[in-house]
Motif scaffolding. Sequence first.
Motif, PDB file in Angstrom:
ATOM      1  N   LEU A 216       9.069   7.966   9.523  1.00 41.48           N
ATOM      2  CA  LEU A 216       9.838   7.281   8.479  1.00 41.48           C
ATOM      3  C   LEU A 216       9.170   5.962   8.104  1.00 41.48           C
ATOM      4  CD1 LEU A 216      12.473   7.176   6.766  1.00 41.48           C
ATOM      5  CD2 LEU A 216      13.507   5.934   8.675  1.00 41.48           C
ATOM      6  N   THR A 217       8.723   5.229   9.109  1.00 39.19           N
ATOM      7  CA  THR A 217       8.077   3.940   8.858  1.00 39.19           C
ATOM      8  C   THR A 217       6.797   4.112   8.053  1.00 39.19           C
ATOM      9  OG1 THR A 217       8.959   3.075  10.933  1.00 39.19           O
ATOM     10  CG2 THR A 217       7.110   1.900   9.960  1.00 39.19           C
ATOM     11  N   LEU A 218       6.000   5.117   8.419  1.00 37.21           N
ATOM     12  CA  LEU A 218       4.771   5.362   7.687  1.00 37.21           C
ATOM     13  C   LEU A 218       5.057   5.754   6.242  1.00 37.21           C
ATOM     14  CD1 LEU A 218       2.748   7.312  10.415  1.00 37.21           C
ATOM     15  CD2 LEU A 218       2.335   4.982   9.601  1.00 37.21           C
ATOM     16  N   ARG A 219       6.136   6.531   6.054  1.00 37.91           N
ATOM     17  CA  ARG A 219       6.492   6.920   4.693  1.00 37.91           C
ATOM     18  C   ARG A 219       6.885   5.702   3.856  1.00 37.91           C
ATOM     19  NH1 ARG A 219       9.605  10.856   5.847  1.00 37.91           N
ATOM     20  NH2 ARG A 219      11.679   9.956   5.551  1.00 37.91           N
ATOM     21  N   PHE A 220       7.677   4.802   4.439  1.00 42.57           N
ATOM     22  CA  PHE A 220       8.061   3.585   3.726  1.00 42.57           C
ATOM     23  C   PHE A 220       6.833   2.723   3.419  1.00 42.57           C
ATOM     24  CE2 PHE A 220      12.535   4.162   5.157  1.00 42.57           C
ATOM     25  CZ  PHE A 220      13.128   4.005   3.912  1.00 42.57           C
TER      26      PHE A 220
ATOM     27  N   HIS B 115       3.218   0.708  -0.905  1.00 43.26           N
ATOM     28  CA  HIS B 115       1.846   0.420  -1.343  1.00 43.26           C
ATOM     29  C   HIS B 115       1.288   1.679  -2.010  1.00 43.26           C
ATOM     30  CE1 HIS B 115       2.565  -2.358   2.063  1.00 43.26           C
ATOM     31  NE2 HIS B 115       1.890  -3.215   1.327  1.00 43.26           N
ATOM     32  N   PRO B 116       1.769   2.008  -3.205  1.00 47.53           N
ATOM     33  CA  PRO B 116       1.410   3.292  -3.837  1.00 47.53           C
ATOM     34  C   PRO B 116      -0.053   3.426  -4.205  1.00 47.53           C
ATOM     35  CG  PRO B 116       2.607   1.898  -5.381  1.00 47.53           C
ATOM     36  CD  PRO B 116       2.678   1.222  -4.048  1.00 47.53           C
ATOM     37  N   THR B 117      -0.800   2.322  -4.263  1.00 45.66           N
ATOM     38  CA  THR B 117      -2.221   2.421  -4.600  1.00 45.66           C
ATOM     39  C   THR B 117      -3.101   2.470  -3.361  1.00 45.66           C
ATOM     40  OG1 THR B 117      -2.400   0.013  -4.782  1.00 45.66           O
ATOM     41  CG2 THR B 117      -1.905   1.241  -6.808  1.00 45.66           C
ATOM     42  N   GLN B 118      -2.492   2.547  -2.187  1.00 48.97           N
ATOM     43  CA  GLN B 118      -3.243   2.665  -0.935  1.00 48.97           C
ATOM     44  C   GLN B 118      -2.874   3.982  -0.255  1.00 48.97           C
ATOM     45  OE1 GLN B 118      -2.651  -0.786   1.520  1.00 48.97           O
ATOM     46  NE2 GLN B 118      -3.010  -2.219  -0.175  1.00 48.97           N
TER      47      GLN B 118
ATOM     48  N   LEU C 294      -7.118  10.254  -9.313  1.00 48.96           N
ATOM     49  CA  LEU C 294      -8.547  10.214  -9.008  1.00 48.96           C
ATOM     50  C   LEU C 294      -8.856   9.087  -8.028  1.00 48.96           C
ATOM     51  CD1 LEU C 294     -10.651  12.151 -10.240  1.00 48.96           C
ATOM     52  CD2 LEU C 294     -11.367  10.287 -11.715  1.00 48.96           C
ATOM     53  N   ASN C 295      -8.172   7.966  -8.206  1.00 49.29           N
ATOM     54  CA  ASN C 295      -8.331   6.833  -7.293  1.00 49.29           C
ATOM     55  C   ASN C 295      -7.842   7.190  -5.896  1.00 49.29           C
ATOM     56  OD1 ASN C 295      -8.574   4.290  -6.136  1.00 49.29           O
ATOM     57  ND2 ASN C 295      -6.681   3.533  -7.027  1.00 49.29           N
ATOM     58  N   MET C 296      -6.667   7.807  -5.811  1.00 48.04           N
ATOM     59  CA  MET C 296      -6.107   8.174  -4.509  1.00 48.04           C
ATOM     60  C   MET C 296      -6.958   9.241  -3.816  1.00 48.04           C
ATOM     61  SD  MET C 296      -3.750   6.040  -4.453  1.00 48.04           S
ATOM     62  CE  MET C 296      -3.183   6.479  -2.814  1.00 48.04           C
ATOM     63  N   GLU C 297      -7.480  10.179  -4.611  1.00 47.01           N
ATOM     64  CA  GLU C 297      -8.314  11.227  -4.019  1.00 47.01           C
ATOM     65  C   GLU C 297      -9.638  10.660  -3.526  1.00 47.01           C
ATOM     66  OE1 GLU C 297      -6.613  14.631  -3.929  1.00 47.01           O
ATOM     67  OE2 GLU C 297      -5.454  12.779  -4.055  1.00 47.01           O
ATOM     68  N   ALA C 298     -10.121   9.624  -4.211  1.00 47.70           N
ATOM     69  CA  ALA C 298     -11.330   8.952  -3.724  1.00 47.70           C
ATOM     70  C   ALA C 298     -11.074   8.334  -2.356  1.00 47.70           C
ATOM     71  CB  ALA C 298     -11.778   7.881  -4.722  1.00 47.70           C
TER      72      ALA C 298
END
Length: 530
Positions: free
Chosen positions: A110-114, A119-122, A461-465
């Motif tokens: 749960l903590t990791l999910r939060f 931090h949606p760009t990480q 594309l950024n997240m997949e990188a």
Amino acid sequence: MAGLRGGSIPSYYRDVFEIVCPDGESKIPEKVCVRLLLKSQLPKDVLLEIWRTVDSKQQGFLNRDGLYKALALTALAQQSKPLTDKALDAYQDTELPMPTLGDLSDLRKLTLRFRRQSHPTQLGYTYDELVGLDTLHLRIIPGKKGLIMKHVEFILESHTHGTSIQRRYSDFEILHDYLHRRYPYRLIPRLPPKKVNPSSRFVEVRRRALQRYINLVCRHPTMADDDIVKFFVTFNGKDFQHNLREKFKLLPDEFATNPLAAQSRELAGLEMQTNMSSIKDQIRQMQTNLISLRETAQRMTDRSLTMADDMNIFATELAAVSSDTRTATAWTQGSDSSWSHVKAGLRSLGPHFGRLSERSKEKATQESDGLVENISMLLALINAYQDLVDRREKGVMHEHQTAIANVERLKKHQGKLNTRKDVTTAHNWAEDAEKLGNRIVMEEGYITNVEMRNYFSLYCLNMEAQVVNTNMNQFAVIMQEMVDTQLQMNEQLQAVWKDMKPITEKILPPTSSASSPLKKTEWDAAVPTF
């Protein structure tokens, strides 16, 4: 109520903090704290009193000290003691009380999910965490299935789901098609080719490729939790393909369901757009490097297999030479009667060459299953990213450019229509102008949608990188396994060569007794038993 004024902190408190705050951030979200306190099974009014005490300023989060105080108050409540400073003061010279909270493993998830949501760009995953999502093995079921069109079936085993199910190549084809429709902007590995009446070698190469494929899918931070993927690795009933089609036939693509799609313009950022050319160059260079490394690793495996074959030939030919029972004549032997002694030594060396052959085969297997497979896994990931870049450029980017060109063309047509306005054809002109205006509005609405898709694809594309970058840590695993394999197997090979040395030193008889070779019993005493 003041903060903790004394008492030593139990190690349990620190363990809980590491669980709910694995990255050491100072703020622990309220939802995580609530889930933690609920594990105490205290009445809700008591839990509410604890929360109001530790979050008196209503900040909606706790720091480390606030968490420790909440744990201490929870322990007091479980002991039916008052939630006061005075009750805590009793622990000034001793360890703070221990609450009973049961299993906390779900809290870590749960903590990791939060953390990832905040931090949606990480990416928010380490390499070990990605690998920990699942490990799957694919085994070939002996014998081909089917009455007319024969096909190979596999056993697919999932560590995470604890399942063992049967799948065939066409099942993977259907999954591949659904993943492309569901996740057009994510890393989707290439499927290996199909072939009519494939050889056993082809089937084994394809099995390895399919195993890499499903592991990459099930270790992807987005697709690992997808219902389609879960269905593929867990469904054990009949008519798998029919059930998959029926269950997911109306499933939209990710852009329509991901809540981050509405924020994609902000999430994509200018940096990703300006860096795309550099990223593409890096991917191409990495492809070249990995292809070269895989070819080199395969040559290492081939050399070990060649070594195994050569040592087996030595064993066979030495056995043939040493088993010649024909008696040498005085004419051929002359004054040297040592050949029978040498033959006895060669007979003793034969099994050792057999051992060298077996060890070399084991070395080749470890190199193939470890070094070659791990490099191939990374190459499959890099290829998937290259395919994603190409897919985006040929898809949503092309659609966006086409839509803009269509609007520009319609507006030019609208301008020409305005210049040809004639009072004698006012009715026809108004009708044509209205139709043209409606088309422009529709096209502009389409452009807006495609623009959002374009930004969302750029964000993906950024997240997949970042997924690719995190998986680059597999190089550490590759090098560790390579060194361990070479050390272990070369030590075993060296041990066999060392066993052979005393035999080779006694193959020729002493000069003084060349005419009286060692008897078989003497060889037995000089040669280890295998």
